[in-house]
Design a protein around this motif. Sequence first.
Motif, PDB file in Angstrom:
ATOM      1  N   ARG A  13      -5.984  38.903  27.142  1.00  0.00           N
ATOM      2  CA  ARG A  13      -5.455  37.150  26.901  1.00  0.00           C
ATOM      3  C   ARG A  13      -6.058  36.417  27.443  1.00  0.00           C
ATOM      4  O   ARG A  13      -7.018  36.360  28.903  1.00  0.00           O
ATOM      5  CB  ARG A  13      -3.897  37.434  27.439  1.00  0.00           C
ATOM      6  CG  ARG A  13      -2.884  38.105  26.907  1.00  0.00           C
ATOM      7  CD  ARG A  13      -2.598  37.491  25.391  1.00  0.00           C
ATOM      8  NE  ARG A  13      -1.322  38.333  25.038  1.00  0.00           N
ATOM      9  CZ  ARG A  13      -2.164  39.730  23.984  1.00  0.00           C
ATOM     10  NH1 ARG A  13      -2.653  39.464  23.608  1.00  0.00           N
ATOM     11  NH2 ARG A  13      -0.811  39.997  24.005  1.00  0.00           N
ATOM     12  N   LEU A  14      -6.397  35.404  26.373  1.00  0.00           N
ATOM     13  CA  LEU A  14      -8.314  34.566  27.174  1.00  0.00           C
ATOM     14  C   LEU A  14      -7.144  33.316  27.429  1.00  0.00           C
ATOM     15  O   LEU A  14      -6.490  32.800  25.587  1.00  0.00           O
ATOM     16  CB  LEU A  14      -9.269  34.874  26.215  1.00  0.00           C
ATOM     17  CG  LEU A  14      -9.671  35.919  25.658  1.00  0.00           C
ATOM     18  CD1 LEU A  14     -10.824  36.252  24.789  1.00  0.00           C
ATOM     19  CD2 LEU A  14     -10.269  36.679  26.928  1.00  0.00           C
ATOM     20  N   THR A  15      -7.486  32.151  27.900  1.00  0.00           N
ATOM     21  CA  THR A  15      -7.160  31.293  27.809  1.00  0.00           C
ATOM     22  C   THR A  15      -8.916  29.917  28.483  1.00  0.00           C
ATOM     23  O   THR A  15      -8.836  30.066  28.851  1.00  0.00           O
ATOM     24  CB  THR A  15      -5.860  30.696  28.591  1.00  0.00           C
ATOM     25  OG1 THR A  15      -6.048  31.384  30.160  1.00  0.00           O
ATOM     26  CG2 THR A  15      -4.678  30.613  27.320  1.00  0.00           C
ATOM     27  N   ALA A  16      -8.294  28.815  27.647  1.00  0.00           N
ATOM     28  CA  ALA A  16      -9.350  27.843  27.773  1.00  0.00           C
ATOM     29  C   ALA A  16      -8.798  26.856  28.080  1.00  0.00           C
ATOM     30  O   ALA A  16      -8.303  26.175  27.045  1.00  0.00           O
ATOM     31  CB  ALA A  16     -10.793  27.867  27.051  1.00  0.00           C
ATOM     32  N   ALA A  17      -8.900  25.524  28.724  1.00  0.00           N
ATOM     33  CA  ALA A  17      -8.644  24.659  28.918  1.00  0.00           C
ATOM     34  C   ALA A  17      -8.806  23.631  28.255  1.00  0.00           C
ATOM     35  O   ALA A  17      -8.088  22.644  27.860  1.00  0.00           O
ATOM     36  CB  ALA A  17      -9.199  23.670  30.320  1.00  0.00           C
ATOM     37  N   GLY A  18      -9.813  23.558  26.949  1.00  0.00           N
ATOM     38  CA  GLY A  18     -10.238  22.194  25.934  1.00  0.00           C
ATOM     39  C   GLY A  18     -11.028  21.950  26.389  1.00  0.00           C
ATOM     40  O   GLY A  18     -12.148  22.257  27.262  1.00  0.00           O
ATOM     41  N   GLY A  19     -11.556  21.271  25.084  1.00  0.00           N
ATOM     42  CA  GLY A  19     -12.710  20.346  25.519  1.00  0.00           C
ATOM     43  C   GLY A  19     -14.313  20.970  25.665  1.00  0.00           C
ATOM     44  O   GLY A  19     -14.013  22.008  24.979  1.00  0.00           O
ATOM     45  N   THR A  20     -15.351  21.526  26.929  1.00  0.00           N
ATOM     46  CA  THR A  20     -16.444  22.226  26.816  1.00  0.00           C
ATOM     47  C   THR A  20     -16.091  23.648  27.115  1.00  0.00           C
ATOM     48  O   THR A  20     -16.551  24.256  27.213  1.00  0.00           O
ATOM     49  CB  THR A  20     -17.606  20.827  27.172  1.00  0.00           C
ATOM     50  OG1 THR A  20     -17.233  21.044  28.227  1.00  0.00           O
ATOM     51  CG2 THR A  20     -17.906  19.854  26.302  1.00  0.00           C
ATOM     52  N   ALA A  21     -14.367  23.602  27.906  1.00  0.00           N
ATOM     53  CA  ALA A  21     -14.397  24.914  28.080  1.00  0.00           C
ATOM     54  C   ALA A  21     -14.496  26.148  27.745  1.00  0.00           C
ATOM     55  O   ALA A  21     -14.795  26.828  28.132  1.00  0.00           O
ATOM     56  CB  ALA A  21     -13.032  24.616  29.349  1.00  0.00           C
ATOM     57  N   ALA A  22     -14.326  25.549  26.214  1.00  0.00           N
ATOM     58  CA  ALA A  22     -14.600  26.904  24.907  1.00  0.00           C
ATOM     59  C   ALA A  22     -16.306  27.689  25.226  1.00  0.00           C
ATOM     60  O   ALA A  22     -16.199  28.755  25.125  1.00  0.00           O
ATOM     61  CB  ALA A  22     -14.450  26.273  23.773  1.00  0.00           C
ATOM     62  N   ILE A  23     -17.013  26.364  25.663  1.00  0.00           N
ATOM     63  CA  ILE A  23     -18.586  26.951  26.179  1.00  0.00           C
ATOM     64  C   ILE A  23     -18.337  27.952  27.032  1.00  0.00           C
ATOM     65  O   ILE A  23     -18.467  29.341  26.651  1.00  0.00           O
ATOM     66  CB  ILE A  23     -19.349  25.980  25.897  1.00  0.00           C
ATOM     67  CG1 ILE A  23     -19.186  24.354  24.484  1.00  0.00           C
ATOM     68  CG2 ILE A  23     -21.028  26.799  26.189  1.00  0.00           C
ATOM     69  CD1 ILE A  23     -19.975  24.053  25.518  1.00  0.00           C
TER      70      ILE A  23
END
Length: 337
Positions: free
Chosen positions: A174-184
Amino acid sequence: MPDLDPATPPVPGQITAPSGAQALRYVFLLLDRFTMVSFAAAIEPLRLANRLAGRELYQWRLIGEQGETALCSNGARILLDGPLFETRRDDTVLVCGGLDVARAATRPVLAWLRREARRGTRIGALCTGAWVLAEAGLLDGRRATIHWENQDGFAEKFPDVTLIRTVFVEDGSRLTAAGGTAAIDLMLRQIARDHGAELAGRVADQMIHTAIRSEEDQQRLSSPTRMGARHPRLAQVLARMEANIEEPVSPARLAAEAGLSPRQLERLFARYLGRSPKRYYMELRLERARHLLLQTGMSVMEIGLACGFASTAHFSKCYRATYGCTPYRERGAAGAG
């Protein structure tokens, strides 16, 4: 799908990646009113990795519940490759969330995610997509993150998920990123793992992403952190306030615990925050209340109690003075939207 043109001139600093390995595929599930920035921040590193390597390291497909187009939160429409489908075992699914994510967590989407999880597919989420994974039960007993604006509601709604307030979290499959540029940052981690840190660094350079964040980096600095270097005692008081929303601590006690007089505390708040301790504390509690009001199904009375208000009448009066409407009307307006 990526389209590599063999006639494209070499990129300065291009890395020659070994050929022969099968391209890894990411499946982006675009929910209704998803956030464009986090989606772009995830897909562009894959494109750049292909370009810099001179071959197809990654593939991707864009899917949605309707199967034709997906509406973005900024009003744009994205053409999809198709509807929900059976993924390959080595695929990675990324759920892209945005506005009103609870409404986007439809039965077909939840059923599809559960089915793919049972098949062993690695599944992640960007921005508020973590809400949908949690709704599907795919984050129970795991660590996860979500955009800071949704954290209060998420924590109340999904107590079986360990909420981590960092830019991204990896917990097994499971992977989660907070949004915005966090996905980079999340995708750079994947590229480094798949093809080495040098390629990930080149991708970061192409994106002018000069400070690659780790799984330990916070989404935003808390008020105590921001204030710590300027005035440690004030930071101590702010931290105490943030940790005691349900049972507020009196200004006199806060001052005494920090080794200050009530007058000194008043002066510090006026100088650094432009308001009294009482006013700041009230705003902090009302902000938490608003998040819970818009993101959970808790009753107005329950929210008032959770944010330190002894009665619904007092909560409603304070809320209206700050936001211009009662909690009941706020929730009704949000539902109508």
